[in-house]
Write an enzyme that holds these catalytic residues in place. Structure first.
Site, PDB file in Angstrom:
ATOM      1  N   PRO A   1       0.776  -1.241   0.000  1.00 51.90           N
ATOM      2  CA  PRO A   1       0.000   0.000   0.000  1.00 51.90           C
ATOM      3  C   PRO A   1       0.807   1.289   0.000  1.00 51.90           C
ATOM      4  CG  PRO A   1      -0.681  -1.508   1.746  1.00 51.90           C
ATOM      5  CD  PRO A   1       0.622  -1.959   1.262  1.00 51.90           C
ATOM      6  N   GLU A   2       0.859   1.947  -1.121  1.00 57.08           N
ATOM      7  CA  GLU A   2       1.326   3.322  -1.198  1.00 57.08           C
ATOM      8  C   GLU A   2       0.116   4.169  -1.605  1.00 57.08           C
ATOM      9  OE1 GLU A   2       5.030   3.559  -3.410  1.00 57.08           O
ATOM     10  OE2 GLU A   2       5.591   1.558  -2.738  1.00 57.08           O
TER      11      GLU A   2
ATOM     12  N   LYS B   1      -0.532   7.430   3.368  1.00 55.46           N
ATOM     13  CA  LYS B   1      -0.801   5.990   3.339  1.00 55.46           C
ATOM     14  C   LYS B   1      -1.906   5.633   4.322  1.00 55.46           C
ATOM     15  CE  LYS B   1       3.978   5.301   2.005  1.00 55.46           C
ATOM     16  NZ  LYS B   1       5.327   4.927   2.451  1.00 55.46           N
TER      17      LYS B   1
ATOM     18  N   HIS C   1     -19.444 -13.509   6.226  1.00 58.11           N
ATOM     19  CA  HIS C   1     -18.005 -13.740   6.176  1.00 58.11           C
ATOM     20  C   HIS C   1     -17.469 -14.433   7.438  1.00 58.11           C
ATOM     21  CE1 HIS C   1     -13.817 -12.863   5.099  1.00 58.11           C
ATOM     22  NE2 HIS C   1     -13.631 -12.513   6.350  1.00 58.11           N
TER      23      HIS C   1
ATOM     24  N   ARG D   1       1.131  -9.502   7.803  1.00 59.42           N
ATOM     25  CA  ARG D   1       2.386  -9.161   8.492  1.00 59.42           C
ATOM     26  C   ARG D   1       2.173  -8.247   9.684  1.00 59.42           C
ATOM     27  NH1 ARG D   1       6.704  -7.607   4.099  1.00 59.42           N
ATOM     28  NH2 ARG D   1       7.994  -7.324   5.929  1.00 59.42           N
TER      29      ARG D   1
ATOM     30  N   ARG E   1      16.670   0.347   1.811  1.00 61.88           N
ATOM     31  CA  ARG E   1      15.590  -0.338   1.095  1.00 61.88           C
ATOM     32  C   ARG E   1      16.097  -0.826  -0.256  1.00 61.88           C
ATOM     33  NH1 ARG E   1      10.718   1.121   2.971  1.00 61.88           N
ATOM     34  NH2 ARG E   1      10.096  -0.760   1.917  1.00 61.88           N
TER      35      ARG E   1
END
Length: 277
Positions: free
Chosen positions: A2-3, A60, A89, A112, A263
């Site tokens: 996600p950016e 973000k 669900h 994560r 990175r």
DNA sequence: GTGCTTGTTGGCCA
DNA sequence: GTGGCCAACAAGCA
């Protein structure tokens, strides 16, 4: 994942499914990490029966406003996603928050667990939302502001500086690489070494990449594309950066990869030179 | 098993 | 105090 643009993609998913709808049930899992900021009892009490009124994305993060002055904030971290499923669900292992409406279940999944859920009660948006830096696409994102920031971070590699949310909100690893590649700037260049012309190019490409990335997911009419990258052109570095033996889509020469600014970074040595020309 | 991974934070050090 | 670097967080994948 996600950016900036992916965050907007996920926000729209929930928004389109549930704006104007009441949250009938609020299910939470994993109190230790993602929900660590929350008073769970107050959170469930405020959202249960509340109607989703509006939402927005910045950097973000996302903010969903519910009736009763209840605000739900979500940061997707490294691997978070929002999905919409039928209301019956069954929560999976990594589903940390589920809001059930009459017709849907809104699911926040994050294997994560670097994401974060925040909650606020009040007539005004919370401080953790309003303190987010102004958008790269806003008037406040000027060449002068970028130049001043590069000087302040003069000794850091430009790649690392682009990841700093206080000036480049929403830029993540792949967007930073895309911007530098388009601007023909080597990611290891010291931020303070950019000329005025290079700084202007960097500024322009920041805005350009944000616009194009948002356009791929929100600029083609009101409907969401089938998946998030559906419209990203093959001419972007994006598609080639993780390929073994990947080649620069412009020069057709091999791409390079190394850790810069802590990175993994991908660049095209033919376009992006360490020594200014 | 090893070595990665689209994010952020806090601690250490100059 | 400021700025820069790096490990840590956790889980999955090749």
């Amino acid at each position: 994942m996600p950016e900036l643009a992916e965050v907007e993609f996920f926000r729209r998913r929930w928004h389109e499914a549930a704006v104007g709808e009441r949250a009938l049930k609020v299910l939470t899992h994993d109190k230790k990490r993602l929900l660590r900021e929350l008073n769970l009892q107050a959170f469930r009490r405020a959202l249960t029966g509340a109607t989703l009124q509006s939402s927005e994305a910045a950097a973000k993060q996302m903010l969903f406003r519910f009736s009763g002055n209840a605000w739900l904030g979500i940061h997707l971290g490294m691997s978070g996603e929002l999905s919409v499923t039928p209301p019956d669900h069954t929560a999976g292992k990594h589903d940390h928050l589920v809001l059930v409406t009459k017709r849907h279940a809104l699911v926040f999944t994050d294997p994560r667990m670097f994401g974060r859920v925040e909650f606020h009660l009040g007539t005004e948006a919370p401080r953790w939302w309003t303190k987010i830096a102004p958008s790269i696409l806003s008037e406040a994102f000027t060449v002068g502001a970028v130049a001043a920031f590069l000087q302040r971070r003069a000794r850091a590699p430009i790649k690392a500086v682009l990841l700093m949310q206080e000036r480049f909100p929403g830029i993540g690893n792949w967007m930073a690489d895309e911007i530098l590649w388009r601007a023909s700037l080597h990611p290891a260049r010291r931020a303070g070494s950019l000329t005025a012309a290079e700084t202007r190019t960097l500024w322009r490409e920041c805005r350009h990449v944000c616009q194009l990335a948002l356009g791929t997911i929100a600029g083609r009419g009101q409907r969401l594309p089938p998946n998030l990258n559906a419209f990203i052109p093959k001419t972007w570095l994006f598609w080639h950066r993780w390929e073994d033996g990947g080649r620069c889509p412009r020069t057709k020469t091999p791409l390079a990869r190394a850790a810069i600014g802590g990175r993994t970074t991908c660049w095209s040595p033919a376009r992006q030179k360490l020594q200014p020309r």
